[in-house]
Design a protein around this motif. Structure first.
Motif, PDB file in Angstrom:
ATOM      1  N   ARG A  80       0.886  -1.303   0.172  1.00  0.00           N
ATOM      2  CA  ARG A  80      -0.008   0.024   0.055  1.00  0.00           C
ATOM      3  C   ARG A  80       0.917   1.080   0.083  1.00  0.00           C
ATOM      4  NH1 ARG A  80      -1.115   4.038   2.803  1.00  0.00           N
ATOM      5  NH2 ARG A  80       0.233   3.213   4.517  1.00  0.00           N
ATOM      6  N   LEU A  81       1.812   1.017   0.912  1.00  0.00           N
ATOM      7  CA  LEU A  81       2.716   2.367   0.964  1.00  0.00           C
ATOM      8  C   LEU A  81       3.628   2.543  -0.566  1.00  0.00           C
ATOM      9  CD1 LEU A  81       4.103   4.514   2.787  1.00  0.00           C
ATOM     10  CD2 LEU A  81       6.024   2.741   3.132  1.00  0.00           C
ATOM     11  N   LEU A  82       4.128   1.648  -1.099  1.00  0.00           N
ATOM     12  CA  LEU A  82       4.761   1.721  -2.329  1.00  0.00           C
ATOM     13  C   LEU A  82       3.743   2.235  -3.392  1.00  0.00           C
ATOM     14  CD1 LEU A  82       7.092  -1.316  -2.176  1.00  0.00           C
ATOM     15  CD2 LEU A  82       7.710   1.123  -1.532  1.00  0.00           C
ATOM     16  N   THR A  83       2.764   1.622  -3.477  1.00  0.00           N
ATOM     17  CA  THR A  83       1.644   2.042  -4.397  1.00  0.00           C
ATOM     18  C   THR A  83       1.262   3.505  -4.332  1.00  0.00           C
ATOM     19  OG1 THR A  83       0.585   0.146  -4.423  1.00  0.00           O
ATOM     20  CG2 THR A  83      -0.751   1.710  -5.166  1.00  0.00           C
ATOM     21  N   SER A  84       1.198   3.961  -3.027  1.00  0.00           N
ATOM     22  CA  SER A  84       0.928   5.527  -2.793  1.00  0.00           C
ATOM     23  C   SER A  84       2.096   6.171  -3.422  1.00  0.00           C
ATOM     24  CB  SER A  84       0.607   5.591  -1.234  1.00  0.00           C
ATOM     25  OG  SER A  84      -0.363   5.000  -0.661  1.00  0.00           O
ATOM     26  N   MET A  85       3.230   5.767  -3.038  1.00  0.00           N
ATOM     27  CA  MET A  85       4.369   6.517  -3.759  1.00  0.00           C
ATOM     28  C   MET A  85       4.409   7.008  -5.116  1.00  0.00           C
ATOM     29  SD  MET A  85       7.561   5.023  -1.415  1.00  0.00           S
ATOM     30  CE  MET A  85       8.584   6.135  -2.053  1.00  0.00           C
ATOM     31  N   LEU A 146      13.355  14.197  -4.434  1.00  0.00           N
ATOM     32  CA  LEU A 146      13.551  12.753  -3.880  1.00  0.00           C
ATOM     33  C   LEU A 146      13.938  12.717  -2.651  1.00  0.00           C
ATOM     34  CD1 LEU A 146      15.946  11.504  -6.801  1.00  0.00           C
ATOM     35  CD2 LEU A 146      13.482  11.023  -6.465  1.00  0.00           C
ATOM     36  N   VAL A 147      14.717  13.546  -1.918  1.00  0.00           N
ATOM     37  CA  VAL A 147      14.879  13.697  -0.386  1.00  0.00           C
ATOM     38  C   VAL A 147      14.156  14.313   0.235  1.00  0.00           C
ATOM     39  CG1 VAL A 147      16.899  13.979   1.323  1.00  0.00           C
ATOM     40  CG2 VAL A 147      17.519  13.243  -1.031  1.00  0.00           C
ATOM     41  N   ASN A 148      13.841  15.767   0.125  1.00  0.00           N
ATOM     42  CA  ASN A 148      13.016  16.475   0.860  1.00  0.00           C
ATOM     43  C   ASN A 148      11.499  15.808   0.879  1.00  0.00           C
ATOM     44  OD1 ASN A 148      15.303  17.970   0.593  1.00  0.00           O
ATOM     45  ND2 ASN A 148      14.259  19.459   1.730  1.00  0.00           N
ATOM     46  N   GLY A 149      11.154  15.942  -0.481  1.00  0.00           N
ATOM     47  CA  GLY A 149       9.857  15.530  -0.901  1.00  0.00           C
ATOM     48  C   GLY A 149       9.399  13.991  -0.277  1.00  0.00           C
ATOM     49  N   PHE A 150      10.052  13.190  -1.180  1.00  0.00           N
ATOM     50  CA  PHE A 150       9.774  11.718  -0.699  1.00  0.00           C
ATOM     51  C   PHE A 150      10.452  11.238   0.402  1.00  0.00           C
ATOM     52  CE2 PHE A 150       8.529  11.487  -5.413  1.00  0.00           C
ATOM     53  CZ  PHE A 150       7.385  10.826  -5.562  1.00  0.00           C
ATOM     54  N   GLY A 151      11.491  11.674   0.667  1.00  0.00           N
ATOM     55  CA  GLY A 151      12.184  11.309   1.820  1.00  0.00           C
ATOM     56  C   GLY A 151      11.300  11.640   3.266  1.00  0.00           C
ATOM     57  N   GLU A 152      10.654  12.635   3.173  1.00  0.00           N
ATOM     58  CA  GLU A 152      10.094  12.936   4.288  1.00  0.00           C
ATOM     59  C   GLU A 152       8.527  12.565   4.245  1.00  0.00           C
ATOM     60  OE1 GLU A 152      10.323  16.603   6.593  1.00  0.00           O
ATOM     61  OE2 GLU A 152      11.895  17.412   5.121  1.00  0.00           O
ATOM     62  N   GLU A 153       7.826  12.759   3.035  1.00  0.00           N
ATOM     63  CA  GLU A 153       6.605  12.532   2.971  1.00  0.00           C
ATOM     64  C   GLU A 153       5.950  11.147   2.850  1.00  0.00           C
ATOM     65  OE1 GLU A 153       4.160  14.700   3.309  1.00  0.00           O
ATOM     66  OE2 GLU A 153       5.865  16.405   3.583  1.00  0.00           O
ATOM     67  N   ALA A 212       0.333  24.632   9.738  1.00  0.00           N
ATOM     68  CA  ALA A 212      -0.424  24.952   8.474  1.00  0.00           C
ATOM     69  C   ALA A 212      -0.163  24.057   7.404  1.00  0.00           C
ATOM     70  CB  ALA A 212      -0.196  26.339   8.195  1.00  0.00           C
ATOM     71  N   GLY A 213       1.257  23.702   7.216  1.00  0.00           N
ATOM     72  CA  GLY A 213       1.607  22.978   6.196  1.00  0.00           C
ATOM     73  C   GLY A 213       1.152  21.277   6.489  1.00  0.00           C
ATOM     74  N   SER A 214       1.130  20.998   7.762  1.00  0.00           N
ATOM     75  CA  SER A 214       0.661  19.710   8.215  1.00  0.00           C
ATOM     76  C   SER A 214      -0.823  19.478   7.561  1.00  0.00           C
ATOM     77  CB  SER A 214       0.671  19.663   9.493  1.00  0.00           C
ATOM     78  OG  SER A 214       0.257  18.197   9.848  1.00  0.00           O
ATOM     79  N   ILE A 215      -1.507  20.752   7.757  1.00  0.00           N
ATOM     80  CA  ILE A 215      -3.029  20.630   7.380  1.00  0.00           C
ATOM     81  C   ILE A 215      -3.082  20.722   5.956  1.00  0.00           C
ATOM     82  CG2 ILE A 215      -4.893  21.954   7.464  1.00  0.00           C
ATOM     83  CD1 ILE A 215      -4.239  22.930  10.420  1.00  0.00           C
ATOM     84  N   VAL A 216      -2.610  21.590   5.311  1.00  0.00           N
ATOM     85  CA  VAL A 216      -2.487  21.671   3.891  1.00  0.00           C
ATOM     86  C   VAL A 216      -2.119  20.404   3.176  1.00  0.00           C
ATOM     87  CG1 VAL A 216      -1.711  22.829   1.642  1.00  0.00           C
ATOM     88  CG2 VAL A 216      -2.475  24.063   3.683  1.00  0.00           C
ATOM     89  N   LEU A 217      -1.020  19.714   3.484  1.00  0.00           N
ATOM     90  CA  LEU A 217      -0.334  18.632   3.198  1.00  0.00           C
ATOM     91  C   LEU A 217      -1.513  17.440   3.308  1.00  0.00           C
ATOM     92  CD1 LEU A 217       3.327  18.975   3.806  1.00  0.00           C
ATOM     93  CD2 LEU A 217       2.401  18.606   1.432  1.00  0.00           C
ATOM     94  N   GLY A 218      -1.881  17.332   4.582  1.00  0.00           N
ATOM     95  CA  GLY A 218      -2.741  16.214   4.884  1.00  0.00           C
ATOM     96  C   GLY A 218      -4.072  16.341   4.209  1.00  0.00           C
ATOM     97  N   ILE A 228       1.348   9.973  -2.223  1.00  0.00           N
ATOM     98  CA  ILE A 228       2.347  10.534  -1.711  1.00  0.00           C
ATOM     99  C   ILE A 228       3.138  11.227  -2.750  1.00  0.00           C
ATOM    100  CG2 ILE A 228       4.740   9.955  -0.822  1.00  0.00           C
ATOM    101  CD1 ILE A 228       3.389   7.251   0.468  1.00  0.00           C
ATOM    102  N   ALA A 229       3.072  10.730  -4.041  1.00  0.00           N
ATOM    103  CA  ALA A 229       3.797  11.681  -5.150  1.00  0.00           C
ATOM    104  C   ALA A 229       3.322  13.177  -5.000  1.00  0.00           C
ATOM    105  CB  ALA A 229       3.485  11.004  -6.210  1.00  0.00           C
ATOM    106  N   LEU A 230       2.137  13.600  -4.800  1.00  0.00           N
ATOM    107  CA  LEU A 230       1.561  14.739  -4.990  1.00  0.00           C
ATOM    108  C   LEU A 230       2.211  15.558  -3.699  1.00  0.00           C
ATOM    109  CD1 LEU A 230      -0.080  13.812  -7.417  1.00  0.00           C
ATOM    110  CD2 LEU A 230      -1.914  15.106  -6.484  1.00  0.00           C
ATOM    111  N   VAL A 231       2.060  15.054  -2.573  1.00  0.00           N
ATOM    112  CA  VAL A 231       2.501  15.977  -1.384  1.00  0.00           C
ATOM    113  C   VAL A 231       3.996  16.020  -1.340  1.00  0.00           C
ATOM    114  CG1 VAL A 231       0.537  15.364   0.164  1.00  0.00           C
ATOM    115  CG2 VAL A 231       2.371  13.872   0.040  1.00  0.00           C
ATOM    116  N   ALA A 232       4.782  15.074  -2.206  1.00  0.00           N
ATOM    117  CA  ALA A 232       6.151  15.188  -2.269  1.00  0.00           C
ATOM    118  C   ALA A 232       6.631  16.413  -3.171  1.00  0.00           C
ATOM    119  CB  ALA A 232       6.664  13.950  -2.637  1.00  0.00           C
ATOM    120  N   VAL A 233       5.659  16.475  -4.336  1.00  0.00           N
ATOM    121  CA  VAL A 233       6.057  17.609  -5.292  1.00  0.00           C
ATOM    122  C   VAL A 233       5.736  18.872  -4.438  1.00  0.00           C
ATOM    123  CG1 VAL A 233       5.000  18.740  -7.292  1.00  0.00           C
ATOM    124  CG2 VAL A 233       5.483  16.130  -7.103  1.00  0.00           C
ATOM    125  N   TRP A 234       4.689  19.062  -3.619  1.00  0.00           N
ATOM    126  CA  TRP A 234       4.232  20.362  -2.999  1.00  0.00           C
ATOM    127  C   TRP A 234       5.297  20.808  -2.084  1.00  0.00           C
ATOM    128  CZ3 TRP A 234       3.904  22.483   1.729  1.00  0.00           C
ATOM    129  CH2 TRP A 234       3.064  23.782   1.781  1.00  0.00           C
TER     130      TRP A 234
END
Length: 288
Positions: A80-85, A146-153, A212-218, A228-234
């Protein structure tokens, strides 16, 4: 005796407490992996600076993703996690939100121009703490994604948020996650140049911005069907706009203020929906 003990082991394995145990394991592992890189830098007195590839905090940013993958593999939710990525087949409106920090940059630069300030050059967007200038704008953007986006999100929104939402309302889950997210940053105040300059007032503003970022990203993660891809881009776009040398005080202020306004609007809409007995505006739904 062996047969009698087997059901007890199985029952414990499927205990209702297991999701909470997985979440706690994730938090401890995410903190541990990231801090394992950051604390030695702090003890050595090293400071991460813009445009320099060493010392760097970037390996620490992969901690949330590595922790999420390890705990998801243990709990049986790795697929499920990998599919979301890699979930990118979503409605265009969610992609528009994903790239909105870059659109806000255009607004902020216009404001900068009106204020008579010199606009940043292309090279300024390649000057970020912990990365060498030799990467260039494209290289820095790729690493940040890759690192800030996917690494964290992958960790915060992809694993921790769904886990919290299994026992809390979406809004409460996002607020709790913002505190966990903030705590994870603590060693960065010791080693990253711009964090070290924060005053008490700056820290308060940073915490409010993180909330605020947690709410918008959530909201973006939930409403895009768990992408996950979309929030990583944001996330990557926001960092490119606010954390590079191109970010003047005005640019950072405009972008951060708009994100805070978006969060306030979402919270207001959510509370209004509750009072009127309407569906949550933050609750997860299909991207279709």
């Amino acid at each position: 005796m062996t047969d009698a003990s087997a059901p007890a082991v199985s029952s414990h394995h499927h205990s209702p407490r297991r999701p909470d145990e997985d979440l706690l394991a994730y938090i401890l592992l995410a903190y541990g992996l990231s801090w394992l890189w950051l604390l030695p830098l702090a003890l050595a007195g090293l400071v991460v600076q813009q445009g320099h590839g060493w010392p760097t905090h970037f390996p620490a940013l992969l901690g949330p993703m590595v922790a999420a993958v390890l705990v998801a593999a243990r709990s049986g939710s790795l697929r499920r996690l990998l599919t979301s990525m890699v979930r990118i087949n979503v409605a265009l409106r969610w992609w528009a939100w994903a790239v909105s920090p870059l659109l806000l940059l255009g607004v902020a630069l216009i404001a900068d121009r009106i204020a008579g300030r010199q606009l940043p050059g292309t090279a300024d967007f390649a000057q970020m703490s912990g990365l060498p200038l030799s990467l260039g704008v494209i290289g820095v953007a790729a690493v940040v994604l890759l690192v800030n986006g996917f690494g964290e999100e992958t960790g915060w929104r992809g694993f921790a948020l769904p886990a919290l939402q299994r026992r809390l309302s979406p809004l409460r889950a996002m607020l709790v996650l913002s505190l966990i997210w903030a705590g994870w940053h603590l060693p960065m105040f010791l080693v990253i140049d711009n964090f070290r300059t924060f005053t008490a007032g700056t820290v308060v503003g940073w915490l409010l911005g993180l909330m605020a970022g947690s709410i918008v990203l959530g909201w973006l993660y939930n409403r895009s069907g768990g992408s996950i891809a979309l929030v990583a881009v944001w996330h990557a776009g926001f960092d490119m706009v606010t954390a590079t040398a191109a970010a003047s005080d005005l640019v950072a202020a405009v972008v951060s203020t708009v994100v805070m306004v978006q969060a306030v609007v979402l919270v207001g809409a959510e509370l209004s929906a509750r009072r009127r007995g309407r569906p949550s505006v933050l609750i997860p739904q299909s991207s279709q």
